[in-house]
Write a protein that holds these residues in place. Structure first.
Motif, PDB file in Angstrom:
ATOM      1  N   TRP A   1      -7.016 -12.493  89.594  1.00 54.58           N
ATOM      2  CA  TRP A   1      -6.483 -11.160  89.871  1.00 54.58           C
ATOM      3  C   TRP A   1      -7.460 -10.383  90.733  1.00 54.58           C
ATOM      4  CZ3 TRP A   1      -1.824  -9.268  87.872  1.00 54.58           C
ATOM      5  CH2 TRP A   1      -1.191 -10.102  86.951  1.00 54.58           C
ATOM      6  N   GLU A   2      -6.923  -9.492  91.572  1.00 53.88           N
ATOM      7  CA  GLU A   2      -7.783  -8.547  92.268  1.00 53.88           C
ATOM      8  C   GLU A   2      -8.486  -7.705  91.216  1.00 53.88           C
ATOM      9  OE1 GLU A   2      -5.050  -6.411  94.746  1.00 53.88           O
ATOM     10  OE2 GLU A   2      -5.226  -7.862  96.370  1.00 53.88           O
ATOM     11  N   LYS A   3      -9.669  -7.230  91.512  1.00 58.36           N
ATOM     12  CA  LYS A   3     -10.446  -6.429  90.574  1.00 58.36           C
ATOM     13  C   LYS A   3      -9.724  -5.145  90.196  1.00 58.36           C
ATOM     14  CE  LYS A   3     -14.698  -7.370  89.468  1.00 58.36           C
ATOM     15  NZ  LYS A   3     -14.957  -7.835  88.121  1.00 58.36           N
ATOM     16  N   GLY A   4      -9.917  -4.728  88.939  1.00 61.39           N
ATOM     17  CA  GLY A   4      -9.453  -3.432  88.471  1.00 61.39           C
ATOM     18  C   GLY A   4      -8.074  -3.456  87.841  1.00 61.39           C
ATOM     19  N   MET A   5      -7.746  -2.348  87.201  1.00 58.81           N
ATOM     20  CA  MET A   5      -6.485  -2.215  86.466  1.00 58.81           C
ATOM     21  C   MET A   5      -5.258  -2.321  87.377  1.00 58.81           C
ATOM     22  SD  MET A   5      -7.324  -2.051  83.329  1.00 58.81           S
ATOM     23  CE  MET A   5      -5.821  -1.503  82.570  1.00 58.81           C
ATOM     24  N   GLU A   6      -5.381  -1.952  88.621  1.00 60.45           N
ATOM     25  CA  GLU A   6      -4.254  -1.989  89.556  1.00 60.45           C
ATOM     26  C   GLU A   6      -4.243  -3.271  90.393  1.00 60.45           C
ATOM     27  OE1 GLU A   6      -1.842   0.370  89.502  1.00 60.45           O
ATOM     28  OE2 GLU A   6      -2.973   1.268  87.857  1.00 60.45           O
ATOM     29  N   GLY A   7      -5.132  -4.197  90.086  1.00 57.68           N
ATOM     30  CA  GLY A   7      -5.256  -5.415  90.871  1.00 57.68           C
ATOM     31  C   GLY A   7      -4.026  -6.297  90.802  1.00 57.68           C
ATOM     32  N   ALA A   8      -3.681  -6.906  91.910  1.00 59.15           N
ATOM     33  CA  ALA A   8      -2.521  -7.786  91.997  1.00 59.15           C
ATOM     34  C   ALA A   8      -2.896  -9.223  91.643  1.00 59.15           C
ATOM     35  CB  ALA A   8      -1.951  -7.738  93.416  1.00 59.15           C
ATOM     36  N   PHE A   9      -1.913  -9.950  91.156  1.00 59.58           N
ATOM     37  CA  PHE A   9      -2.075 -11.364  90.852  1.00 59.58           C
ATOM     38  C   PHE A   9      -2.265 -12.131  92.159  1.00 59.58           C
ATOM     39  CE2 PHE A   9      -0.042 -15.566  90.245  1.00 59.58           C
ATOM     40  CZ  PHE A   9      -0.908 -16.079  89.302  1.00 59.58           C
ATOM     41  N   ILE A  10      -3.263 -13.018  92.204  1.00 54.41           N
ATOM     42  CA  ILE A  10      -3.548 -13.797  93.406  1.00 54.41           C
ATOM     43  C   ILE A  10      -3.062 -15.239  93.258  1.00 54.41           C
ATOM     44  CG2 ILE A  10      -5.388 -14.735  94.856  1.00 54.41           C
ATOM     45  CD1 ILE A  10      -6.920 -12.135  94.298  1.00 54.41           C
ATOM     46  N   GLY A  11      -3.303 -15.842  92.100  1.00 54.74           N
ATOM     47  CA  GLY A  11      -2.887 -17.227  91.897  1.00 54.74           C
ATOM     48  C   GLY A  11      -3.580 -17.858  90.706  1.00 54.74           C
ATOM     49  N   HIS A  12      -3.478 -19.168  90.618  1.00 55.33           N
ATOM     50  CA  HIS A  12      -4.080 -19.932  89.521  1.00 55.33           C
ATOM     51  C   HIS A  12      -5.152 -20.872  90.037  1.00 55.33           C
ATOM     52  CE1 HIS A  12      -0.219 -18.999  87.382  1.00 55.33           C
ATOM     53  NE2 HIS A  12      -1.067 -18.848  86.401  1.00 55.33           N
ATOM     54  N   LEU A  13      -6.135 -21.116  89.205  1.00 57.05           N
ATOM     55  CA  LEU A  13      -7.121 -22.172  89.418  1.00 57.05           C
ATOM     56  C   LEU A  13      -6.916 -23.199  88.314  1.00 57.05           C
ATOM     57  CD1 LEU A  13     -10.369 -20.087  90.057  1.00 57.05           C
ATOM     58  CD2 LEU A  13      -8.824 -21.078  91.765  1.00 57.05           C
ATOM     59  N   ALA A  14      -6.956 -24.458  88.674  1.00 60.46           N
ATOM     60  CA  ALA A  14      -6.797 -25.523  87.686  1.00 60.46           C
ATOM     61  C   ALA A  14      -8.075 -25.697  86.878  1.00 60.46           C
ATOM     62  CB  ALA A  14      -6.444 -26.823  88.389  1.00 60.46           C
ATOM     63  N   ILE A  15      -7.896 -26.029  85.618  1.00 64.88           N
ATOM     64  CA  ILE A  15      -9.006 -26.382  84.733  1.00 64.88           C
ATOM     65  C   ILE A  15      -8.895 -27.876  84.464  1.00 64.88           C
ATOM     66  CG2 ILE A  15     -10.050 -26.078  82.461  1.00 64.88           C
ATOM     67  CD1 ILE A  15      -8.859 -23.335  82.346  1.00 64.88           C
ATOM     68  N   ALA A  16      -9.998 -28.574  84.490  1.00 61.74           N
ATOM     69  CA  ALA A  16      -9.988 -30.007  84.211  1.00 61.74           C
ATOM     70  C   ALA A  16      -9.366 -30.267  82.838  1.00 61.74           C
ATOM     71  CB  ALA A  16     -11.413 -30.561  84.247  1.00 61.74           C
ATOM     72  N   GLU A  17      -8.544 -31.297  82.776  1.00 59.18           N
ATOM     73  CA  GLU A  17      -7.911 -31.644  81.502  1.00 59.18           C
ATOM     74  C   GLU A  17      -8.925 -32.091  80.471  1.00 59.18           C
ATOM     75  OE1 GLU A  17      -4.545 -34.242  81.855  1.00 59.18           O
ATOM     76  OE2 GLU A  17      -3.666 -33.047  83.461  1.00 59.18           O
ATOM     77  N   THR A  18     -10.146 -32.375  80.912  1.00 60.16           N
ATOM     78  CA  THR A  18     -11.201 -32.842  80.006  1.00 60.16           C
ATOM     79  C   THR A  18     -11.912 -31.698  79.281  1.00 60.16           C
ATOM     80  OG1 THR A  18     -12.785 -32.841  81.828  1.00 60.16           O
ATOM     81  CG2 THR A  18     -11.636 -34.922  81.372  1.00 60.16           C
ATOM     82  N   VAL A  19     -11.555 -30.447  79.584  1.00 58.58           N
ATOM     83  CA  VAL A  19     -12.221 -29.336  78.904  1.00 58.58           C
ATOM     84  C   VAL A  19     -11.903 -29.423  77.407  1.00 58.58           C
ATOM     85  CG1 VAL A  19     -10.355 -27.656  79.298  1.00 58.58           C
ATOM     86  CG2 VAL A  19     -12.665 -26.845  78.903  1.00 58.58           C
ATOM     87  N   PRO A  20     -12.914 -29.471  76.567  1.00 62.41           N
ATOM     88  CA  PRO A  20     -12.676 -29.568  75.128  1.00 62.41           C
ATOM     89  C   PRO A  20     -12.094 -28.258  74.568  1.00 62.41           C
ATOM     90  CG  PRO A  20     -14.910 -30.273  75.686  1.00 62.41           C
ATOM     91  CD  PRO A  20     -14.335 -29.608  76.897  1.00 62.41           C
ATOM     92  N   VAL A  21     -11.012 -28.377  73.834  1.00 61.90           N
ATOM     93  CA  VAL A  21     -10.391 -27.198  73.229  1.00 61.90           C
ATOM     94  C   VAL A  21     -11.374 -26.544  72.251  1.00 61.90           C
ATOM     95  CG1 VAL A  21      -8.449 -26.368  71.853  1.00 61.90           C
ATOM     96  CG2 VAL A  21      -8.098 -28.174  73.536  1.00 61.90           C
ATOM     97  N   ALA A  22     -12.165 -27.341  71.567  1.00 55.12           N
ATOM     98  CA  ALA A  22     -13.160 -26.793  70.637  1.00 55.12           C
ATOM     99  C   ALA A  22     -14.181 -25.929  71.386  1.00 55.12           C
ATOM    100  CB  ALA A  22     -13.867 -27.921  69.893  1.00 55.12           C
TER     101      ALA A  22
END
Length: 88
Positions: free
Chosen positions: A10-31
């Motif tokens: 998101w753009e910075k601040g309370m009025e910031g617009a959505f920019i997009g998504h970044l992928a997270i590696a599927e290997t990130v441990p949920v714990a």
């Protein structure tokens, strides 16, 4: 249903617009994710299905699982999860 985790940008601040998504590696441990946010949870969310605002220290810890650099001075980041049907 397959649970997918991503980082919303998101753009910075309370009025910031959505920019997009970044992928997270599927290997990130949920714990690992749960440990990062357990102190903020009113009710335990061990499967990390809710969304969480990432502050600079958490961005630093999760960066190893995200290919693109995350600059907390330029953008706000939210850890989120969503489901996809198993047949995809």
């Amino acid at each position: 249903m397959k649970l997918v985790r991503a980082i919303e940008v998101w753009e910075k601040g309370m009025e910031g617009a959505f920019i997009g998504h970044l992928a997270i590696a599927e290997t990130v441990p949920v714990a690992f994710l749960f440990e990062l946010f357990a102190a903020e949870q009113d009710q335990p969310d061990p499967e990390m299905k809710l969304s969480y605002l990432l502050d600079a220290p958490r961005i630093e810890k999760i960066q190893a699982f995200v290919a693109e650099p995350m600059d907390s001075n330029r953008f706000d980041f939210i850890l989120t999860a969503y489901g996809l049907p198993d047949y995809q």
